[in-house]
Write a protein that holds these residues in place. Sequence first.
Motif, mmCIF file in Angstrom:
data_model
loop_
_atom_site.group_PDB
_atom_site.id
_atom_site.type_symbol
_atom_site.label_atom_id
_atom_site.label_comp_id
_atom_site.label_asym_id
_atom_site.label_seq_id
_atom_site.Cartn_x
_atom_site.Cartn_y
_atom_site.Cartn_z
ATOM 1 N N VAL A 172 -4.642 3.548 -6.202
ATOM 2 C CA VAL A 172 -3.677 2.511 -5.831
ATOM 3 C C VAL A 172 -3.078 2.826 -4.463
ATOM 4 C CG1 VAL A 172 -3.105 1.966 -8.224
ATOM 5 C CG2 VAL A 172 -1.706 3.611 -6.964
ATOM 6 N N ILE A 173 -2.673 1.743 -3.790
ATOM 7 C CA ILE A 173 -1.844 1.923 -2.592
ATOM 8 C C ILE A 173 -0.490 1.288 -2.872
ATOM 9 C CG2 ILE A 173 -3.678 2.140 -0.897
ATOM 10 C CD1 ILE A 173 -3.244 -0.816 -0.189
ATOM 11 N N LEU A 174 0.532 1.961 -2.339
ATOM 12 C CA LEU A 174 1.918 1.554 -2.530
ATOM 13 C C LEU A 174 2.637 1.592 -1.184
ATOM 14 C CD1 LEU A 174 2.650 3.910 -5.569
ATOM 15 C CD2 LEU A 174 2.189 1.445 -5.728
ATOM 16 N N ALA A 175 3.725 0.849 -1.098
ATOM 17 C CA ALA A 175 4.592 0.975 0.071
ATOM 18 C C ALA A 175 5.160 2.384 0.113
ATOM 19 C CB ALA A 175 5.720 -0.051 0.004
ATOM 20 N N ALA A 176 5.382 2.892 1.309
ATOM 21 C CA ALA A 176 5.871 4.269 1.439
ATOM 22 C C ALA A 176 7.203 4.472 0.733
ATOM 23 C CB ALA A 176 5.993 4.630 2.915
ATOM 24 N N GLY A 177 8.015 3.423 0.611
ATOM 25 C CA GLY A 177 9.308 3.544 -0.047
ATOM 26 C C GLY A 177 9.283 3.314 -1.539
ATOM 27 N N HIS A 178 8.119 3.093 -2.128
ATOM 28 C CA HIS A 178 8.012 2.867 -3.571
ATOM 29 C C HIS A 178 8.385 4.147 -4.324
ATOM 30 C CE1 HIS A 178 6.211 1.980 -7.486
ATOM 31 N NE2 HIS A 178 6.145 0.706 -7.121
ATOM 32 N N PRO A 179 9.083 4.034 -5.475
ATOM 33 C CA PRO A 179 9.494 5.225 -6.233
ATOM 34 C C PRO A 179 8.345 6.145 -6.628
ATOM 35 C CG PRO A 179 10.638 3.274 -7.043
ATOM 36 C CD PRO A 179 9.613 2.785 -6.068
ATOM 37 N N LEU A 180 7.114 5.589 -6.757
ATOM 38 C CA LEU A 180 5.976 6.398 -7.179
ATOM 39 C C LEU A 180 5.107 6.854 -6.008
ATOM 40 C CD1 LEU A 180 4.915 4.259 -10.284
ATOM 41 C CD2 LEU A 180 6.125 6.454 -10.306
ATOM 42 N N ALA A 181 5.536 6.537 -4.795
ATOM 43 C CA ALA A 181 4.696 6.814 -3.626
ATOM 44 C C ALA A 181 4.414 8.303 -3.436
ATOM 45 C CB ALA A 181 5.333 6.237 -2.368
ATOM 46 N N GLY A 182 5.338 9.151 -3.859
ATOM 47 C CA GLY A 182 5.142 10.580 -3.669
ATOM 48 C C GLY A 182 4.475 11.269 -4.841
ATOM 49 N N SER A 183 4.086 10.529 -5.849
ATOM 50 C CA SER A 183 3.482 11.119 -7.049
ATOM 51 C C SER A 183 2.043 11.568 -6.786
ATOM 52 C CB SER A 183 3.485 10.110 -8.194
ATOM 53 O OG SER A 183 4.798 9.642 -8.456
ATOM 54 N N GLU A 184 1.599 12.583 -7.535
ATOM 55 C CA GLU A 184 0.197 13.005 -7.445
ATOM 56 C C GLU A 184 -0.709 11.953 -8.069
ATOM 57 O OE1 GLU A 184 -0.976 16.790 -8.819
ATOM 58 O OE2 GLU A 184 0.492 17.884 -7.602
ATOM 59 N N SER A 185 -0.222 11.316 -9.130
ATOM 60 C CA SER A 185 -1.000 10.276 -9.799
ATOM 61 C C SER A 185 -0.039 9.314 -10.479
ATOM 62 C CB SER A 185 -1.964 10.881 -10.830
ATOM 63 O OG SER A 185 -1.254 11.550 -11.861
ATOM 64 N N VAL A 186 -0.578 8.159 -10.848
ATOM 65 C CA VAL A 186 0.232 7.127 -11.485
ATOM 66 C C VAL A 186 -0.591 6.471 -12.588
ATOM 67 C CG1 VAL A 186 -0.482 5.387 -9.791
ATOM 68 C CG2 VAL A 186 1.622 5.051 -11.099
ATOM 69 N N SER A 187 0.073 6.160 -13.706
ATOM 70 C CA SER A 187 -0.591 5.432 -14.775
ATOM 71 C C SER A 187 -0.486 3.937 -14.486
ATOM 72 C CB SER A 187 0.066 5.738 -16.131
ATOM 73 O OG SER A 187 -0.434 4.865 -17.126
ATOM 74 N N LEU A 188 -1.552 3.216 -14.755
ATOM 75 C CA LEU A 188 -1.525 1.772 -14.521
ATOM 76 C C LEU A 188 -0.469 1.096 -15.392
ATOM 77 C CD1 LEU A 188 -5.342 0.946 -14.202
ATOM 78 C CD2 LEU A 188 -3.638 1.218 -12.383
ATOM 79 N N SER A 189 -0.150 1.691 -16.520
ATOM 80 C CA SER A 189 0.891 1.103 -17.374
ATOM 81 C C SER A 189 2.256 1.136 -16.682
ATOM 82 C CB SER A 189 0.955 1.837 -18.713
ATOM 83 O OG SER A 189 1.300 3.198 -18.521
ATOM 84 N N GLU A 190 2.461 2.099 -15.781
ATOM 85 C CA GLU A 190 3.724 2.163 -15.038
ATOM 86 C C GLU A 190 3.843 1.020 -14.032
ATOM 87 O OE1 GLU A 190 5.075 6.384 -13.985
ATOM 88 O OE2 GLU A 190 2.893 6.594 -14.123
ATOM 89 N N LEU A 191 2.719 0.390 -13.702
ATOM 90 C CA LEU A 191 2.713 -0.695 -12.713
ATOM 91 C C LEU A 191 2.542 -2.066 -13.368
ATOM 92 C CD1 LEU A 191 0.349 1.051 -10.137
ATOM 93 C CD2 LEU A 191 2.836 0.798 -9.952
#
Length: 313
Positions: A172-191
């Motif tokens: 995934v790509i996110l805006a730099a200011g997104h709360p999950l932007a600094g995460s190592e990984s993200v679950s699609l359920s979080e989005l």
Amino acid sequence: MTADFSLRQLQYFVAVASTGSMSAAAVQCHASQAGISTAIADLERRLGVQLLVRRRARGVFLTEAGTRVLERAQAVLAQAEDLRASAKAEKGQVAGRLTIGCYATLSPFLIPPLVDGFTRLHPAIDLQFVDGSQDEIRHALLQGVCDLAFLYDTGAEAGLACMTVRSNRPYVILAAGHPLAGSESVSLSELADESLIVYASPPMEANAERWMRSVDVKPNIRYRTSSIEAVRSLVARGLGYSMLVQRWPTDTSFEGLPLAAVAIEEPLEDVRVVLAHAASVTLTQRARALARYACETLAAPGPPGGSQRVEGT
């Protein structure tokens, strides 16, 4: 016994058939439109069949006889090119004309390094390329317009033989200011509740929906666009997220706004880029050389979170 038509006439006919108009064929062949028209009219007279139906301001289309002649004309031109290439091969050169097709969004990643590197290695090769949608490039392969082509593997490449060039895991790509932007990984359920921005060119939109549904998440598609730079710019402005495959060599959008690439936790399948050719065609020496070069040099870059924070389609 000598043929009473020329290879140039066949070349003009194939060009008109592939482009759909006399004017476009003239540009492709670096000839005048009148010269193209006269040559094909003479070819029809010598063969004794009508090859094309000409429609004022609407281009041309092949007659039934023209469709049959087209396949043979392409074979004759290919054999002539092989003869020329074989003569140069006597001097130890891989030579001749070679046309590569490419799915449009893969072109920036694959075509420049391929053209640069391969032509340096084999300067006697006349390497050309065309790009377009998956369907357009698949059709070009089957019609003999391209010798080889880079496509995404969709599992429905009927009539094509394919070899894997590279594989990438979706992310995934996110805006730099997104709360999950600094995460190592993200679950699609979080989005799940956030706006999904999809690149609306097959097979990407269908892939995005399939990936979301595979983890029991209903995609909340907010925007669709056929411009990958528009996708990246919308995400960079915080208007949603997107799922992509290829690694883009910059972490900013077209507007210069920062983006973050984040790995997906769910074990989604890799997306393969394949080098395809018509299954009914025996590859020439130069095509085999290019296929080897592509498989050796066009490996994918590292995943998000590594040394390259990059995005792509």
